[in-house]
Scaffold this motif. Structure first.
Motif, short mmCIF file in Angstrom:
data_model
loop_
_atom_site.label_atom_id
_atom_site.label_comp_id
_atom_site.label_asym_id
_atom_site.label_seq_id
_atom_site.Cartn_x
_atom_site.Cartn_y
_atom_site.Cartn_z
N ARG A 347 0.84 -1.22 0.00
CA ARG A 347 0.00 0.00 0.00
C ARG A 347 0.87 1.26 0.00
O ARG A 347 0.75 2.11 0.87
CB ARG A 347 -0.90 0.02 1.25
N VAL A 348 1.74 1.36 -0.95
CA VAL A 348 2.75 2.41 -0.89
C VAL A 348 2.85 3.24 -2.17
O VAL A 348 3.82 3.97 -2.35
CB VAL A 348 4.13 1.80 -0.58
N THR A 349 1.86 3.10 -3.04
CA THR A 349 1.96 3.85 -4.29
C THR A 349 0.76 4.79 -4.45
O THR A 349 -0.32 4.54 -3.94
CB THR A 349 1.96 2.89 -5.51
N LYS A 350 0.98 5.84 -5.19
CA LYS A 350 -0.11 6.75 -5.50
C LYS A 350 -1.21 5.99 -6.22
O LYS A 350 -2.39 6.17 -5.95
CB LYS A 350 0.40 7.90 -6.38
N GLU A 351 -0.83 5.09 -7.10
CA GLU A 351 -1.81 4.31 -7.85
C GLU A 351 -2.73 3.51 -6.92
O GLU A 351 -3.94 3.47 -7.09
CB GLU A 351 -1.07 3.36 -8.80
N TYR A 352 -2.11 2.86 -5.92
CA TYR A 352 -2.91 2.07 -4.98
C TYR A 352 -3.99 2.94 -4.34
O TYR A 352 -5.17 2.59 -4.32
CB TYR A 352 -2.02 1.45 -3.88
N TRP A 353 -3.60 4.08 -3.82
CA TRP A 353 -4.54 4.90 -3.04
C TRP A 353 -5.52 5.64 -3.94
O TRP A 353 -6.68 5.84 -3.57
CB TRP A 353 -3.78 5.85 -2.12
N MET A 354 -5.09 6.03 -5.14
CA MET A 354 -6.01 6.73 -6.03
C MET A 354 -7.08 5.78 -6.58
O MET A 354 -8.18 6.20 -6.91
CB MET A 354 -5.25 7.39 -7.19
N ASN A 355 -6.76 4.51 -6.67
CA ASN A 355 -7.72 3.55 -7.23
C ASN A 355 -8.53 2.81 -6.19
O ASN A 355 -9.48 2.11 -6.53
CB ASN A 355 -6.99 2.53 -8.12
N LEU A 356 -8.15 2.95 -4.94
CA LEU A 356 -8.87 2.22 -3.89
C LEU A 356 -10.32 2.71 -3.77
O LEU A 356 -10.58 3.90 -3.71
CB LEU A 356 -8.16 2.43 -2.55
N ASN A 357 -11.21 1.77 -3.78
CA ASN A 357 -12.63 2.09 -3.57
C ASN A 357 -12.96 1.64 -2.14
O ASN A 357 -13.12 0.45 -1.90
CB ASN A 357 -13.48 1.32 -4.59
N PRO A 358 -13.06 2.57 -1.21
CA PRO A 358 -13.16 2.15 0.19
C PRO A 358 -14.49 1.54 0.58
O PRO A 358 -15.55 1.98 0.15
CB PRO A 358 -12.91 3.45 0.98
N GLY A 359 -14.45 0.52 1.43
CA GLY A 359 -15.65 -0.09 2.02
C GLY A 359 -15.99 0.59 3.33
O GLY A 359 -15.21 1.41 3.84
N THR A 360 -17.15 0.26 3.87
CA THR A 360 -17.60 0.96 5.07
C THR A 360 -17.42 0.16 6.35
O THR A 360 -17.46 0.73 7.43
CB THR A 360 -19.11 1.29 5.00
N GLY A 361 -17.30 -1.15 6.24
CA GLY A 361 -17.20 -1.96 7.44
C GLY A 361 -18.50 -2.05 8.23
O GLY A 361 -18.52 -2.60 9.31
N ARG A 362 -19.57 -1.48 7.69
CA ARG A 362 -20.88 -1.53 8.36
C ARG A 362 -21.76 -2.51 7.58
O ARG A 362 -22.35 -2.14 6.57
CB ARG A 362 -21.55 -0.16 8.31
N ALA B 264 -5.30 -4.85 8.74
CA ALA B 264 -5.48 -5.77 7.61
C ALA B 264 -6.44 -5.22 6.57
O ALA B 264 -6.54 -5.75 5.46
CB ALA B 264 -5.98 -7.12 8.11
N LEU B 265 -7.16 -4.18 6.91
CA LEU B 265 -8.12 -3.60 5.94
C LEU B 265 -7.36 -2.88 4.82
O LEU B 265 -6.41 -2.15 5.09
CB LEU B 265 -9.02 -2.59 6.65
N PRO B 266 -7.82 -3.04 3.59
CA PRO B 266 -7.13 -2.36 2.49
C PRO B 266 -7.15 -0.84 2.63
O PRO B 266 -6.33 -0.16 2.02
CB PRO B 266 -7.90 -2.80 1.24
N GLU B 267 -8.04 -0.31 3.43
CA GLU B 267 -8.15 1.14 3.60
C GLU B 267 -7.17 1.69 4.63
O GLU B 267 -7.05 2.92 4.76
CB GLU B 267 -9.58 1.51 4.04
N PHE B 268 -6.50 0.84 5.35
CA PHE B 268 -5.58 1.30 6.39
C PHE B 268 -4.29 1.78 5.78
O PHE B 268 -3.71 1.05 4.99
CB PHE B 268 -5.29 0.17 7.38
N PRO B 269 -3.76 2.94 6.14
CA PRO B 269 -4.33 3.93 7.05
C PRO B 269 -4.92 5.17 6.37
O PRO B 269 -5.36 6.05 7.06
CB PRO B 269 -3.08 4.36 7.83
N PHE B 270 -4.94 5.22 5.04
CA PHE B 270 -5.24 6.50 4.38
C PHE B 270 -6.65 6.64 3.82
O PHE B 270 -6.95 7.63 3.16
CB PHE B 270 -4.23 6.75 3.24
N ALA B 271 -7.47 5.62 3.98
CA ALA B 271 -8.82 5.75 3.39
C ALA B 271 -9.86 5.13 4.32
O ALA B 271 -10.79 4.48 3.89
CB ALA B 271 -8.85 5.08 2.01
N LEU B 272 -9.69 5.39 5.59
CA LEU B 272 -10.60 4.82 6.59
C LEU B 272 -11.83 5.69 6.85
O LEU B 272 -12.68 5.35 7.67
CB LEU B 272 -9.85 4.61 7.92
#
Lengths: 378, 378, 378, 378
Positions: A347-362, B264-272
């Motif tokens: 989880r260390v690239t701009k690409e990873y974070w720009m493309n991540l579609n976050p879930g809610t955990g709810r 372990a969540l893919p959102e950790f730590p920048f998209a929580l």
């Protein structure tokens, strides 16, 4: 050494970064009451306001807006901060006390860096009550008095829902020898009197605003959409003000065609958490705003310091420098790779974070809410 | 007048409110770097740390924890804050400098109110490397030295993943004449060596901890679930320590049976963001924790001041007073009814906010994320 | 006793119920191949086609459409059902064979009840290739030959994406002494040549169609939205054809402004399950269509027999009778109350089912899909 | 030429494909009433039942189960199909009439292909009422009479919730010279008397069942999970029956630990659409079941013909042939590439469809439902 002014900065072509959310952020920190949303904390809790202002400058903001939202005498009376219903805890607070304190804080923090102080006016209750142009302009005049006395660097008329009231405001602001910016709280559906978004843009520019744009109520995605409409209307009319955008830091999809914007969401104001934009989404907004030609880029409610920092980092090359607080910014998690936790080493690239579609955990959550149906006819 | 100590407060039956998240909150404010998560800001940016500490006390916290997370010399070297790889910007920073500064801030803020200062130790890298009991205990001793010199009010061993290492830590902490609390970062699946959650609870109590519980990694809902397992194990074993709970302020459903929890969540730590709990959810947690018999109730990563205030407001009757910052707390939106916006006049009851199931406003979002499958065998 | 014709039925003011999906339903039953979507099963597997037709009539349909979709000689050659590339399994199949068989099945089933046989034409590949009006009309003529020979009760031009091609078709259909209906596969964004939806409606009516409307591609909710635009345009133009609506039985929200409608969804055609409308949603569609003044109400792809039955049940009072298959229709679960399962005794009211917002049971699912971005410029 | 029997087929190591859902599928087609779920259509509407049976065989099923669900005289009386409360429309229907008709249909269709006829018994109301072993076994005996007279190929005891009642049933079934299979409607939480899943498996095998497994109530994913528990218990006990699995074709995540399974979902039975499994998910189930060693693989409620075809296609290599209906199976959309629609030309690989995570197209939907809380203590 004299500070470089707003218009000189904008003319250079380099983007100017605005600051972020005061009322929402300070509500979460415990210094603003939801509902009234007034800014007496500038007078009551100056340390808290100063600290937040510093965080925005450290994040890269070129502007410190005075924390004077809703700080007019009529509002303060309404909210029980002065007059008959005043709370015994704090005694009467006057508009002048709050505005002066706010200007002092803004100037102190701006001078620690290289930022500009912005004094802002917002809509008056009187306009809707129909007290008339003269009376409304008198309110604006009172607000400006302190700004001029405290020598702010530029003036801003913001959060206007009616372009007519904004025009009245501009007549007042233009009297002083300051650059003037103007933003409305509109989407693509036009203003509260039914004036189209395109016409709003034209009238804002014709009223003399050096900088024209929108703020509040709608999310970054919708803000870009609206600014495209405004830019194209301005171009067709041969007008060339600088452009400005300060959306809210929440996803407001369901409310993007509602005149009240995010206030129409059932989650407003106490359950907006799952709508907060990520830093990656702030990066995306900054890039799109810049590419559209917007040169004053900031945030409104919900933009915390790290969102402003994301804007400044995204535009670091265009500005020629990273934000002051870059010493603590683990851009795209480069430093996460230091970790012992194998599960996050990728989880260390701009690409990873720009493309991540976050879930809610709810597990039982839904994606889009149904807006309340309110009978507006009453 | 001498301050009433932790155990006296707990014995009174009234809940003690812990503070919230330092590293996550200060990361967003620009003073902590994600990845290293070290606490050098206590030394470098004391105003920012002091302000956050004050916000927690104003929110109702009875405890100010010293901001000394990961502030051991070995960690600082690893992270380039001292030693050969040190950044030129700041020069060498020693554990002692940071810990001392942190203790001073905590004491200053605690004394402004009626709060207690808590000095905390956390796991050492050495335990996993296998340097042995003596060497590990030496690290804990160094950490405690400053706490004792600065006369903190009680000690806490927290975030332990192995109950064995926690036992080693307790041996050290018990040497001093201070109340001692102990929390592990575990869920219902046991510790990192495979020791069951029930046995962890028993060994924590037997090691001499006055207060036993869990912190970090898992959400409030799961925290309650785990605490039930621990409480019932303690009861069966005839042990009666006070109970303590400080979960993260994020929904971590998908990771509740993962040993690394929310990391372990893919959102950790920048998209929580979309996982942040609402204030209503903090109310719910406080009530459930209290009803389970937990008397030390606070938050870990993600708990912002308004979440701590929600705990204090929920338990105001049990404590006999509302939090200091209640002057700015529009409980359940009572003050929203003042508004001109008809669309929100019904959002003013506890029932409304406690039952609201918030949407995300992200049309293409999903609810639960898939955890990365990492080959842990390598 | 002569059958009452389409126009007489419509003039009575009582709603006429169309049938549902043939290609999609028979694909799931194993008799149509996804991709070609051709209707050779009418010739190859008449029992299967007859059974489905009967189910629609039993569900309440007043119309049996001949299963002749894409059954023109040029299509059959393209798909390897005749000509050089023909599959050895079945040998050459001609348009005439299929169309004749389909007409015979439709007539047989219609006569078992009181239904009308409808012969339908659809767009030709030639129109897009630019073979010209005369050649295109020749194709339509060939299709009509069989319909006339078999004496269908009325004709339908459906699934047209270009209003111009539909007008050419209407010229052909109007030559025969049959009532004529016309539906386009459009949404509010107009036809494939950019003709607005309002203008499409007007040109359809002016071309002589007795019944005007839309079918396929978009969901019931969007269908109602589009029909409102068409109705209002017709009213303003002083035109009064009967109105008709046959949407798809899938939720197509993301694709409602895409010219290809549900075909643009990444789930098309093999993973549309979670988009299938419920019977409650079919009830809602029937009611809204009726209230808008639509009097020919049926379904396209995805409408299974129970969806058509839901339309007929919703409009039972307006029609004066329940559908033939009402003997097996446990309306709103009245019969569920007989059950031993306490957990479902409350699921027995129309209100319960109309208000239920169904979940997916797929923990990692998302709500709305992202449409593929295809470079349409190539 | 004599047909190869069930056990010979299973001993060959090649998978035997079961059929799919009768009651649910025929409810949607209009021939079964939700609530009673009885199978009188075998007598009343034989064409509809025959057609569905044919579709399953064409899809690849090796087994045609007689459509005799709940067709015992006591059930028929309860449901008003015979006795005092009988509906005037149809007059009295006897268990014998229905069962005989069902056997005739099954045999006719099985003989068209190479399929086996399976006669099934299911739980009696008497067991729960406590009428005792002898009386319960008498009910089973009556059911078997017809099966034996009509010479079905093997017997099945299915949908049992109590292993004790299943054992009583097995004593009856074992009297005849037929292979016997047994499935319970259980998950990992054990049977309705609290007997563990592992013990259920062992007692089923010890009662003489040649084939042991589960059916109904839970989704394919959970079915695999439960079968792993059963297989491992059987292995440890040194028992080696063939394994069988026929889950429901709906996602039942929320109800997987509820004793009533999918009946506990608020969507049961009229709004389960968004839970229907895709054909790709049926492929996945078939592969996982095969790899676990299950050799009798079919479906229960919700499995439509195309789902059974998906199982048969997935295991085509292991079986040595594709299903009869492969002529109309556009496996993975190979034929979609023929299309003119550029937007779907990439949807033609197994990888695409197996990895697709489908959206719902319902903007305000949620993912997981909350189960109703029913006070079970009354």
């Amino acid at each position: 050494m004299p500070r470089v002014g707003l218009l000189e900065r904008l003319k250079s072509g380099r983007p100017v970064i605005g600051d972020g959310s005061f009322v929402f952020t300070l509500e979460k920190r415990g210094y603003v009451k939801a509902g009234p949303w007034t800014s007496e904390a500038a007078y009551q809790y100056p340390d808290a306001v100063r600290q937040l202002s510093r965080e925005f400058v450290r994040a890269g903001a070129d502007v410190v807006q005075t924390f004077t939202f809703y700080a007019t005498d009529d509002k303060l009376q309404d909210k029980g901060l002065s007059g008959k219903n005043v709370s015994k805890d704090i005694g009467n607070l006057t508009s002048k006390q709050i505005n002066s304190a706010a200007c002092d804080i803004a100037r102190e923090v701006a001078d620690e860096g290289d930022a500009l102080v912005c004094g802002g006016i917002s809509p008056t209750p009187g306009y809707i009550k129909g007290i008339g142009k003269e009376a409304v302009q008198k309110e604006f005049d009172k607000q400006c008095e302190v700004f001029i006395e405290k020598d702010v660097d530029f003036l801003l008329a913001e959060f206007f829902g009616h372009v007519e009231e904004l025009e009245w405001g501009m007549e007042v602001l233009k009297k002083y020898e300051k650059p003037v910016a103007a933003t409305m709280r509109i989407s693509t559906i036009g203003d509260m009197n039914g004036v189209s978004t395109a016409e709003c843009a034209i009238r804002m520019a014709k009223s003399g605003a050096d900088v024209v744009g929108i703020n509040c109520l709608f999310d970054p995605e919708n803000c870009i959409k609206t600014m495209k409409v405004m830019k194209s209307a301005l171009n067709e009319a041969g007008l060339n003000p600088f452009l400005m955008a300060q959306p809210v830091g929440f996803h407001t999809h369901e409310a993007n065609e509602h005149i009240d914007g995010y206030m129409a969401l059932p989650e407003f104001p106490f359950a907006l958490e799952s709508r907060i934009i990520t830093r990656a989404e702030a990066h995306k907004f900054a890039r799109e705003a810049y590419e559209l030609g917007i040169r004053y880029i900031g945030g409104c409610c919900g933009f915390e310091p790290y969102h402003i920092r994301a804007i400044a980092e995204e535009l670091a090359e265009e500005r020629g420098f990273r934000p002051p607080g870059h010493d603590k910014n683990s851009l795209w998690g480069k430093d996460i790779a230091q970790t012992n936790y194998k599960i996050m080493v990728h989880r260390v690239t701009k690409e990873y974070w720009m493309n991540l579609n976050p879930g809610t955990g709810r597990p039982e959550a839904h994606i889009l809410s149904k807006l309340d149906k309110i009978d507006e006819t009453e």
